[in-house]
Design an enzyme around this catalytic site. Structure first.
Site, PDB file in Angstrom:
ATOM      1  N   ASP A  31      44.800  31.733  27.065  1.00 25.45           N
ATOM      2  CA  ASP A  31      43.448  31.779  26.494  1.00 25.45           C
ATOM      3  C   ASP A  31      43.538  32.199  25.028  1.00 25.45           C
ATOM      4  O   ASP A  31      44.296  33.092  24.658  1.00 25.45           O
ATOM      5  CB  ASP A  31      42.598  32.773  27.290  1.00 25.45           C
ATOM      6  CG  ASP A  31      41.116  32.633  26.984  1.00 25.45           C
ATOM      7  OD1 ASP A  31      40.367  32.251  27.897  1.00 25.45           O
ATOM      8  OD2 ASP A  31      40.704  32.920  25.836  1.00 25.45           O
ATOM      9  N   GLN A  93      29.928  31.072  31.471  1.00 25.50           N
ATOM     10  CA  GLN A  93      30.693  29.848  31.184  1.00 25.50           C
ATOM     11  C   GLN A  93      30.320  29.323  29.798  1.00 25.50           C
ATOM     12  O   GLN A  93      29.142  29.108  29.491  1.00 25.50           O
ATOM     13  CB  GLN A  93      30.410  28.764  32.237  1.00 25.50           C
ATOM     14  CG  GLN A  93      31.309  27.539  32.056  1.00 25.50           C
ATOM     15  CD  GLN A  93      31.139  26.494  33.154  1.00 25.50           C
ATOM     16  OE1 GLN A  93      30.211  26.553  33.978  1.00 25.50           O
ATOM     17  NE2 GLN A  93      32.032  25.516  33.168  1.00 25.50           N
ATOM     18  N   VAL A  95      32.761  26.972  28.191  1.00 24.91           N
ATOM     19  CA  VAL A  95      33.395  25.651  28.122  1.00 24.91           C
ATOM     20  C   VAL A  95      33.089  24.937  29.441  1.00 24.91           C
ATOM     21  O   VAL A  95      33.485  25.425  30.516  1.00 24.91           O
ATOM     22  CB  VAL A  95      34.915  25.742  27.889  1.00 24.91           C
ATOM     23  CG1 VAL A  95      35.525  24.344  27.830  1.00 24.91           C
ATOM     24  CG2 VAL A  95      35.230  26.514  26.611  1.00 24.91           C
ATOM     25  N   HIS A  99      37.470  25.762  34.974  1.00 25.52           N
ATOM     26  CA  HIS A  99      38.706  26.489  34.677  1.00 25.52           C
ATOM     27  C   HIS A  99      38.759  27.788  35.455  1.00 25.52           C
ATOM     28  O   HIS A  99      37.744  28.427  35.692  1.00 25.52           O
ATOM     29  CB  HIS A  99      38.864  26.748  33.178  1.00 25.52           C
ATOM     30  CG  HIS A  99      37.665  27.372  32.529  1.00 25.52           C
ATOM     31  ND1 HIS A  99      36.551  26.652  32.205  1.00 25.52           N
ATOM     32  CD2 HIS A  99      37.424  28.641  32.147  1.00 25.52           C
ATOM     33  CE1 HIS A  99      35.656  27.450  31.637  1.00 25.52           C
ATOM     34  NE2 HIS A  99      36.158  28.673  31.603  1.00 25.52           N
ATOM     35  N   HIS A 101      40.289  31.504  35.253  1.00 23.98           N
ATOM     36  CA  HIS A 101      40.931  32.522  34.426  1.00 23.98           C
ATOM     37  C   HIS A 101      41.889  33.322  35.300  1.00 23.98           C
ATOM     38  O   HIS A 101      41.520  33.755  36.396  1.00 23.98           O
ATOM     39  CB  HIS A 101      39.908  33.525  33.879  1.00 23.98           C
ATOM     40  CG  HIS A 101      38.879  32.977  32.945  1.00 23.98           C
ATOM     41  ND1 HIS A 101      38.949  33.171  31.584  1.00 23.98           N
ATOM     42  CD2 HIS A 101      37.735  32.287  33.162  1.00 23.98           C
ATOM     43  CE1 HIS A 101      37.888  32.620  31.003  1.00 23.98           C
ATOM     44  NE2 HIS A 101      37.130  32.080  31.940  1.00 23.98           N
TER      45      HIS A 101
HETATM   46  P1  DGP Z   1      34.431  30.637  29.934  1.00 21.63           P
HETATM   47  O1  DGP Z   1      33.683  31.665  29.146  1.00 21.63           O
HETATM   48  O2  DGP Z   1      34.619  31.036  31.381  1.00 21.63           O
HETATM   49  O3  DGP Z   1      33.846  29.267  29.786  1.00 21.63           O
HETATM   50  O4  DGP Z   1      35.896  30.619  29.327  1.00 21.63           O
HETATM   51  C1  DGP Z   1      36.272  29.815  28.263  1.00 21.63           C
HETATM   52  C2  DGP Z   1      37.535  30.388  27.715  1.00 21.63           C
HETATM   53  O5  DGP Z   1      38.161  29.402  26.931  1.00 21.63           O
HETATM   54  C3  DGP Z   1      37.330  31.596  26.813  1.00 21.63           C
HETATM   55  O6  DGP Z   1      37.987  32.722  27.386  1.00 21.63           O
HETATM   56  C4  DGP Z   1      37.966  31.203  25.493  1.00 21.63           C
HETATM   57  C5  DGP Z   1      38.813  30.011  25.861  1.00 21.63           C
HETATM   58  N1  DGP Z   1      38.914  29.010  24.836  1.00 21.63           N
HETATM   59  C6  DGP Z   1      37.888  28.410  24.154  1.00 21.63           C
HETATM   60  N2  DGP Z   1      38.365  27.503  23.300  1.00 21.63           N
HETATM   61  C7  DGP Z   1      39.717  27.503  23.431  1.00 21.63           C
HETATM   62  C8  DGP Z   1      40.763  26.755  22.816  1.00 21.63           C
HETATM   63  O7  DGP Z   1      40.564  25.902  21.955  1.00 21.63           O
HETATM   64  N3  DGP Z   1      42.029  27.050  23.224  1.00 21.63           N
HETATM   65  C9  DGP Z   1      42.301  27.982  24.181  1.00 21.63           C
HETATM   66  N4  DGP Z   1      43.579  28.180  24.509  1.00 21.63           N
HETATM   67  N5  DGP Z   1      41.337  28.693  24.792  1.00 21.63           N
HETATM   68  C10 DGP Z   1      40.051  28.451  24.411  1.00 21.63           C
END
Ligand code: DGP
Length: 113
Positions: A31, A93, A95, A99, A101
């Site tokens: 993340d 959420q 994204v 997914h 975590h």
């Molecule tokens: P959520 O809030 O459950 O939708 O988690 C989305 C997660 O994705 C958040 O912890 C940050 C991560 N994230 C967002 N953009 C990127 C990215 O471009 N690369 C990576 N590795 N993680 C990302």
């Protein structure tokens, strides 16, 4: 819903990520905003927005994602960890591509905020 997200672009290789696992069904990477010493995301390669839209046909895929997440957590050396799936904006959420975590490496409090 099948909109493009950051994660679909990561799957296509358009955006780099710190990949730690990949197979025909899923990919796992660190993340970008880690909330703990270990914070990894496991995502299906298939576009699925969240758990609101999954049906029984995804049973095998969902099981696969959970099994892979446990394998990764153990490989990362975690004794204990938390798996989180935020479903919908009110649940955190951000994204909209399903997914899991994997969070660990420190004491985790409960209940979450
Ligand atoms: P959520 O809030 O459950 O939708 O988690 C989305 C997660 O994705 C958040 O912890 C940050 C991560 N994230 C967002 N953009 C990127 C990215 O471009 N690369 C990576 N590795 N993680 C990302």
């Amino acid at each position: 819903m099948t909109g493009e997200t950051i994660f679909s672009r990561i799957i296509k290789g358009e955006i780099p990520c710190d990949e730690i696992y990949s197979d025909d069904k899923c990919i796992a990477f660190r993340d970008i905003e880690p909330q703990a010493p270990v914070h990894i995301l496991v995502i299906p390669k298939k576009t699925i927005v969240n758990l609101k839209e999954v049906g029984a046909e995804e049973q095998e895929l969902l099981g696969h994602l959970l099994l892979i997440s446990a394998q990764i957590a153990k490989k990362e050396g975690l004794e204990d960890w938390r798996t989180v799936i935020n479903t919908g904006a009110e649940a955190g959420q951000t994204v909209f591509h399903l997914h899991i975590h994997i969070i660990g490496g420190r004491k985790l409090n409960w209940p979450p905020g």
